[in-house]
Scaffold this active site. Structure first.
Site, PDB file in Angstrom:
ATOM      1  N   ASP A 455     -19.525 -56.479 -39.178  1.00 55.89           N
ATOM      2  CA  ASP A 455     -19.523 -57.137 -40.576  1.00 55.89           C
ATOM      3  C   ASP A 455     -18.325 -58.384 -40.163  1.00 55.89           C
ATOM      4  O   ASP A 455     -17.677 -58.249 -39.043  1.00 55.89           O
ATOM      5  CB  ASP A 455     -18.520 -56.207 -41.393  1.00 55.89           C
ATOM      6  N   ASP A 758     -18.685 -50.716 -44.045  1.00 54.95           N
ATOM      7  CA  ASP A 758     -17.631 -50.014 -44.620  1.00 54.95           C
ATOM      8  C   ASP A 758     -18.118 -49.653 -46.204  1.00 54.95           C
ATOM      9  O   ASP A 758     -17.379 -48.856 -46.971  1.00 54.95           O
ATOM     10  CB  ASP A 758     -16.520 -51.105 -44.889  1.00 54.95           C
ATOM     11  N   ASP A 762     -23.891 -49.226 -46.717  1.00 49.80           N
ATOM     12  CA  ASP A 762     -24.022 -49.330 -45.378  1.00 49.80           C
ATOM     13  C   ASP A 762     -24.667 -48.181 -44.746  1.00 49.80           C
ATOM     14  O   ASP A 762     -24.896 -47.934 -43.375  1.00 49.80           O
ATOM     15  CB  ASP A 762     -22.904 -49.787 -44.441  1.00 49.80           C
TER      16      ASP A 762
END
Length: 1027
Positions: A455, A758, A762
């Protein structure tokens, strides 16, 4: 209400008590609280005060119908302190059963949520006071929010497990028989040595092995406790604050958002679009909507949509989750892939050892019964018809014990132990490096990672956002120039900031800066609104009523809210989200002066340029839009209006790159690991951040090869995706599905993939990846549970640390395999050749058990605790098809084993003449030389390819300590435990010869490492074992 204040010894009377509540509840709703307290406790006060008055022997005012008693109230008209409601009068079972069985009628009989809040002495808006005495009392009455874990295995259990090993059982049987026959033949004083020595040696091996496993079990238990310590947001004393899940008490008001785990059983207070996944409790996969008609929230369930607040009604063992978890323990005996492969290797070597042991047994038996063996005096041991049966049995037991001991040494049971030790050690050290391992296999798998999908926000960046740029219409406005904005437009903008948010602003007395809670983006916008634009959030919420909410999710990338001013009918709709997506919904825009302008193609293009220019500065672009509906409430039911919006403004939020992230990315590249950034930001922001972090090379064709948008990647054909996957470095505007798709494509291409995530969405990608890495600070509980490792500081540099540790685990295991197989090969060859040629085994059962202890437990401890070095990141990753025992290891162990066999066989056949000693001293020299060879070879095993085996040795105090302890114990064995170890004392010359011969393994190891090794595939390849 009274049903909770009269404790009932059993649930049989619960319904009766609840029925008595109806009339009292009506009185409570009609009267003020002061009067309610008086009525509820009148009976108790009447009883206590009447006893006091009767006891004073004063005249009472009597009549035929009543007795008048003066009840003294406090100055404020409230009951006295002793007569106030007490939490101890509340029965936890009634609350527990009500929530668990979802009894709406029971909640109604108690007067509803607000009435229950007063019974529990809490406030739905401000929560508990936070007073320590009050919190302790609640814990005392309702219990702590912890469940009773099944008792951990004690040390004795590990000892019993070790004793269940078949070879140990056979050895014990041999030792007992040897003890019996020895005592019978030589008496108790002299006859116990042989059998007793084996029993003591077995005890030492079992004790050390059990102690090691026990300590690792305790370590895993501690890590399990840390991993279950979830942070929960509650409101106490009117302030929103994070606390440990273990500190939640009955009466707490808890904030819930997408991805959170419900920390206890409770009741819905307020919120919007709240849905939970109760599959962990009920097994049903359908999501349950929580609202006023279904307010029951069960502990352990997960929030999958919306947000809200709940009031805790039951905690710990009073919840169904607590009862269930108390009977479930974490599987600490999880077998990792590497352990499974090593077990196959152990099984193979064990079969070879068993074959050798059977051959040795047969040869020794045949030689003994054919009269080819001699005792210490040189006489034949067996003569048919003359040898006593006791002597025969004693010899047979000795031969069987020697054969069984060969099996013990041959079976490398230290391999699985070495994996356990190195994993436990690395888990503990990784915790100090901000990485909490949830799944053991992730430690070793991370060493094989070839691609990391990361990310952007919070991982590559610091996650400390602030608004640095603001555009209203086509005009740039200073972020602190609120006075330049028309008052009417500023008011609408503040509504959009303060009402369309999941964050909160808490203004504390005597503190100038307000306390702002929420996601990093929400905090940045609220901070800008409060500090620069004059946002008064509490006043806004008093003046405006929220009618409907559409919570933000990663698919829509926007959130919306419908509100109206209290007392009015006009509906105001506010949207906030990704700038280009909000822009596409707008048909008009406000200028700074407050005029409304039509959003034509030219204006839309200009706004697109503004967004691109902001994104090129690494800014996250968020737009605000607005629409007014002059109609009824029915018009906003269902989905909020998304068309015909008027653009209010666009803000640019800066989130700087983390210090050191560029060097961390470079380290990964040097290690042969490719980095791919997957972000929800637009292409321009993603490119700017990727260039800043070093993920993108500015010389590449950034538009068509390295950067794609999620929708573009999604719409590729399977063939196009597989062709493009290697070139893609950045995916912008991606959805969780796009991330999952990328992981699947990479795995199909043969990559070992690590993924950071997070959010709740996901979870599929985290589970699909070979290694799922969740964020400890911003990560939701759903993401953490789906991951293998939790990065506690959300920092990409910690991912590099995990990569280094993963390679270290694999490297340490390879070191130990090389070391142990050298011992196995040498011991088997020496005993086999000696038994066949001379009918005698030079290494006794006790001596072989001592060697087993050195190489299994102590060797594993010494080599499995080597710390990672930066050199590990200069090598390519170990792929899926790489061999477990590579050619380098075979080169090293073959040379060392060959040297040891040559030296020890020379001593076996020529030792007596070389040193001029008898057979017993010769056998002691062989034993001593063999052990010292392993000590010196332990140094060689530290480095598989480096010639300098002493590099960094001063940092591994445990290695030096174990080697020193091994040498000291060996001296004790040879010089002081002669009867126990069946040895003779050696003089200085003999010791020097043993040390010299053993030390030659160092120059031999150096010379062997000069031989180049080509090719990779050899024995026990990963692909073969996987099948």
């Amino acid at each position: 209400m009274s049903s909770l204040r009269l404790r009932i010894p059993s649930e049989a009377g619960t319904d009766a008590v609840l029925n008595r509540c109806n009339s009292l509840a009506k009185i409570v709703h009609r009267r003020r609280w002061r009067l309610a307290y008086t009525v509820i406790y009148f009976t108790r006060a009447l009883e206590s005060l009447s006893q006091q008055v009767l006891g004073r022997k004063t005249d009472l005012l009597r009549s035929l119908s009543y007795v008048a008693i003066d009840i003294n109230l406090g100055n404020d008209g409230n009951p006295r302190e002793g007569d106030r409601p007490s939490l101890r009068d509340v029965d936890p079972k009634i609350l527990s059963n009500m929530v668990r069985e979802k009894r709406l009628e029971s909640l109604a009989q108690l007067g509803g949520i607000k009435q229950l809040a007063s019974i529990l002495m809490t406030n739905p808006d401000n929560g508990l006071s936070g007073d320590e005495t009050d919190l302790m009392q609640r814990t005392d009455v309702f219990g702590a929010n912890k469940y009773n874990k099944p008792p951990a295995k004690n040390f004795l259990s590990f000892v019993l497990d070790a004793l269940k090993d078949m070879t140990i059982i056979i050895l014990i049987a041999c030792a007992v028989l040897s003890l019996v026959f020895g005592i019978k033949q030589h008496g108790l004083k002299e006859g116990w040595y042989d059998g007793g020595s084996i029993i003591i040696a077995i005890f030492l091996v079992v004790a050390v092995s059990a102690l090691s496993n026990y300590k690792q079990g305790r370590q895993f238990q501690k890590l399990s406790k840390v991993s279950s310590n979830i942070r929960v947001e509650v409101v106490r004393d009117g302030r929103r604050q994070p606390i440990s899940i273990f500190d939640v008490v009955v009466g707490d008001v808890v904030f819930l958002k997408v991805g959170d785990q419900v920390p206890a059983d409770g009741l819905f207070v307020d919120g919007h679009s709240l849905k939970v996944d109760e599959s962990s409790m009920t097994g049903e996969s359908d999501h349950v909507e929580i609202y006023s008609e279904n307010p029951f929230l069960l502990s352990g369930t997960k929030v999958i949509d919306g947000y809200g607040r709940m009031m805790v009604a039951s905690v710990g063992m009073n919840t169904a989750w607590g009862e269930m978890m108390s009977s479930v323990s974490r599987d600490l005996d999880e077998e990792t892939p590497l352990q499974a492969r090593l077990n196959k290797l152990t099984s193979f070597i064990g079969k070879v050892g068993l074959l050798v042991a059977v051959l040795v047994l047969l040869v020794l038996m045949i030689r003994y019964f054919t009269g080819h063996t001699q005792d210490e005096a040189g006489h034949r041991e067996f003569t048919s018809g003359n040898t006593k049966s006791g002597d025969v049995m004693d010899a047979v037991v000795r031969i069987v014990a020697a054969a069984v001991t060969i099996v013990v040494v041959a079976i490398p049971e230290g391999l699985p132990l070495a994996v356990t030790l190195t994993l436990a050690y690395s888990m503990k050290r990784m915790m100090g490096d901000n990485a909490m391992v949830r799944k053991l296999s992730a430690c070793e798998t991370m060493g094989s990672a070839t691609t990391i999908c990361t990310d952007k926000t919070g991982t590559l960046t610091v996650n400390q956002m602030r608004v640095t740029e603001f555009w209203m219409g086509k005009e740039h406005v200073s972020v602190d120039a609120s006075r330049k904005i028309a008052a009417s437009i500023l008011e609408i903008l503040l509504q959009g900031i303060g009402l369309n948010t999941t964050g909160t602003i808490h203004v504390r007395p005597l503190v100038s800066a307000p306390e702002i809670l929420g996601s990093p983006t929400e905090k940045a916008i609220l901070s800008w609104g409060a500090l620069e634009l004059g946002l008064m959030m509490d006043q806004l919420k008093q003046d405006w009523e929220i009618i409907q909410v559409e919570a933000f999710n990663s698919e829509k990338k926007r959130s919306g809210v419908a509100v109206r001013r209290r007392g009015e009918l006009v509906i105001h709709i506010h949207w906030k989200g990704a700038a280009e997506m909000i822009l596409a919904l707008c048909s008009d825009y406000y200028s700074q002066s407050g005029t409304v302008n039509v959003m034509n193609d030219e204006a839309r293009s200009e706004f697109g340029t503004i967004i691109k220019n902001m994104a090129d500065k690494s800014l996250r672009c968020i737009a605000f839009a607005y629409r007014k509906i002059n109609g009824s409430l029915a018009q906003v039911h269902g989905r909020l209006e998304e068309d015909g919006l008027t653009l209010l403004g666009i803000v640019g939020i800066k989130d700087p790159c983390r210090p050191g992230v560029r060097s961390a990315v470079a380290s990964c590249r040097n290690a042969g690991v490719n980095i791919k950034m997957i972000t929800g930001d637009n292409v321009h922001t993603a490119r700017a951040i990727a260039l800043e972090c070093g993920i993108l090379n500015p010389d590449k064709d950034l538009e068509h090869e390295a950067i794609v948008e999620g929708v573009q990647f999604r719409n590729y054909s399977p063939g196009q995706r597989m062709a493009a996957i290697e070139k893609i470095q950045v995916m912008a505007r991606s959805s969780p599905f796009d991330k999952l798709l990328m992981v699947q494509c990479l795995k199909q291409k043969g990559h070992v993939v690590a993924v950071t995530g997070d959010g709740t969405n996901d979870a599929p990608a985290l589970k699909e990846a070979d290694i799922g890495l969740s964020m400890g600070i911003q990560g939701t509980e759903v993401a953490k549970e789906s991951s293998d490792i939790v990065i506690l500081d959300d920092n990409f540099a910690s991912v590099v640390t995990i990569l280094r540790w993963g390679r270290c685990v694999y490297n340490n295991i390879q070191k130990f395999i090389q070391f142990q197989l050298t011992v196995n090969v040498a011991a088997l060859v020496i005993n086999f050749v000696a038994a066949i040629s001379s009918g005698d085994v030079p290494l006794t059962a006790v001596q072989l058990l001592w060697v087993n202890l050195i190489m299994d437990t102590l060797g594993a401890l010494a080599l499995a605790t080597e710390q990672p070095t930066n050199d590990l990141l200069l090598k390519p990753p170990v792929g899926r098809t790489e061999p477990l025992i590579n050619r380098v290891m075979w080169r090293n162990l073959t040379s060392q084993a060959l040297y040891q066999v040559i030296v020890l066989l020379t001593l076996q056949f020529k030792g007596s003449s070389i040193f001029g000693v008898d057979k017993k001293v010769k056998d002691t020299i062989i034993f001593n030389c063999f052990v010292l060879c392993q000590v010196f070879n332990e140094f060689n095993a530290r480095k598989l390819e480096d010639k300098n085996v002493f590099k960094g040795i001063h940092r591994n105090k445990l290695f030096l300590g174990i080697v020193s302890m091994t040498i000291i114990l060996q001296v004790v064995m040879v010089e002081f435990l002669k009867r126990f170890a069946n040895t003779e004392r050696l003089d200085w010359g003999q010791w020097g010869a043993c040390i010299g011969l053993a030390a030659l393994s160092w120059p031999i190891g150096w010379l062997v490492k000069c031989i180049p090794v080509s090719g990779k595939n050899f024995f026990f390849s990963r692909g073969e074992d996987a099948s």
